[in-house]
Design an enzyme around this catalytic site. Structure first.
Site, short mmCIF file in Angstrom:
data_model
loop_
_atom_site.label_atom_id
_atom_site.label_comp_id
_atom_site.label_asym_id
_atom_site.label_seq_id
_atom_site.Cartn_x
_atom_site.Cartn_y
_atom_site.Cartn_z
CG HIS A 110 -2.03 1.22 2.13
ND1 HIS A 110 -3.10 1.64 1.04
CD2 HIS A 110 -1.41 2.11 2.16
CE1 HIS A 110 -3.57 2.70 1.10
NE2 HIS A 110 -2.03 3.61 1.88
CD GLU A 111 2.15 3.27 3.95
OE1 GLU A 111 1.97 4.48 2.96
OE2 GLU A 111 1.61 2.94 3.99
CG HIS A 114 0.57 6.56 -0.40
ND1 HIS A 114 -0.89 6.40 -0.81
CD2 HIS A 114 0.56 5.66 0.66
CE1 HIS A 114 -1.87 6.60 -0.44
NE2 HIS A 114 -1.24 5.93 1.17
CG HIS A 118 5.77 11.17 -4.99
ND1 HIS A 118 6.83 11.28 -5.04
CD2 HIS A 118 5.56 12.83 -5.12
CE1 HIS A 118 7.31 12.48 -4.70
NE2 HIS A 118 6.72 13.93 -5.31
#
Ligand SMILES: [Zn+2]
Length: 238
Positions: A110-111, A114, A118
């Protein structure tokens, strides 16, 4: 009842139907945070077939996407996992970094979701990053401005307070697509790269959905608080 007392002190009004909704939203927030930790604990005991740790899974996802300028680090605490776009660091917590559970691998992916947002300039993330400073001011100054405006019986100040507070609400709302999209990307990559099997992806989804519920609950709570402020202000002027 601290909550009711504080609220009545703050706004100078008694019970209203929306106030009950605000309390329900508060309970929903507590329930969501309890649920995410219990679901996490459950799937933290399920070891993934590949045996990859959260950190290894994150590095594999970054490598597969050709991302070489982001590092994966260990950060203390529980559920403190986050990606810091300024320093380009994926921070993974105690129970994620070195764990090979389906829960840990899901959170790590999940991170990385991100990171990819980005990297690809995903619009909701750009909006969220842009309104962070305003949202911080809004969450700190909104209600004090409203109280001060009521104390001084100066309506423009109340209106400014409500506008400022709504920036914090906007932040909570734009967080929703960002979080859902990161989880969606994570699950697709875990399956595609063979980091988790089908059943494991399903378990991982349960963990990420529980985490997403905490964002839904706090956004709902923020919207209801804003709605209540707007309605109370309207009634005050009538
Ligand atoms: Zn997230």
């Amino acid at each position: 009842m601290y909550y009711g007392y504080g609220s009545r002190m703050a706004y100078g009004y008694g019970m209203d139907p929306l106030y009950i909704l605000v309390i329900i939203a508060g309970i929903l927030c507590l329930w969501a945070s309890y649920r995410v930790s219990s679901v996490y604990k459950k799937y933290a005991r399920v070891r993934s077939m590949s045996g990859m740790t959260g950190a290894q899974a994150a590095m594999e996802i970054l490598r597969r996407n050709g991302i070489t300028d982001v590092v994966v680090q260990h950060v203390p605490g529980e559920l403190t996992d986050h990606y810091d776009p300024r320093s380009k660091v994926v921070n993974l917590s105690d129970s994620v970094y070195g764990s090979n559970s389906v829960a840990a691998v899901g959170v790590a992916a999940h991170e990385c979701g991100h990171v990819l947002q980005h990297h690809t300039g995903y619009l909701p993330l750009q909006i969220r990053t842009a309104i962070v400073p305003a949202a911080n001011i809004g969450s700190k100054a909104g209600v004090p401005l409203i109280i001060l405006g009521m104390f001084l019986s100066f309506s423009p100040l109340i209106s400014i307070g409500i506008w400022v507070f709504s920036l914090a609400v906007a932040f909570q709302l734009v967080t929703l697509p960002v979080e859902f999209n990161a989880s969606r990307r994570a699950l697709v990559m875990l399956e595609e790269y063979g980091i988790l099997g089908d059943d494991e992806v399903r378990d991982s989804r349960k963990v990420l959905s529980a985490a997403a519920m905490t964002y839904v609950a706090s956004a709902a709570s923020a919207v209801l608080q804003l709605l209540r402020l707007v309605l109370l202000n309207g009634r005050r002027r009538d």
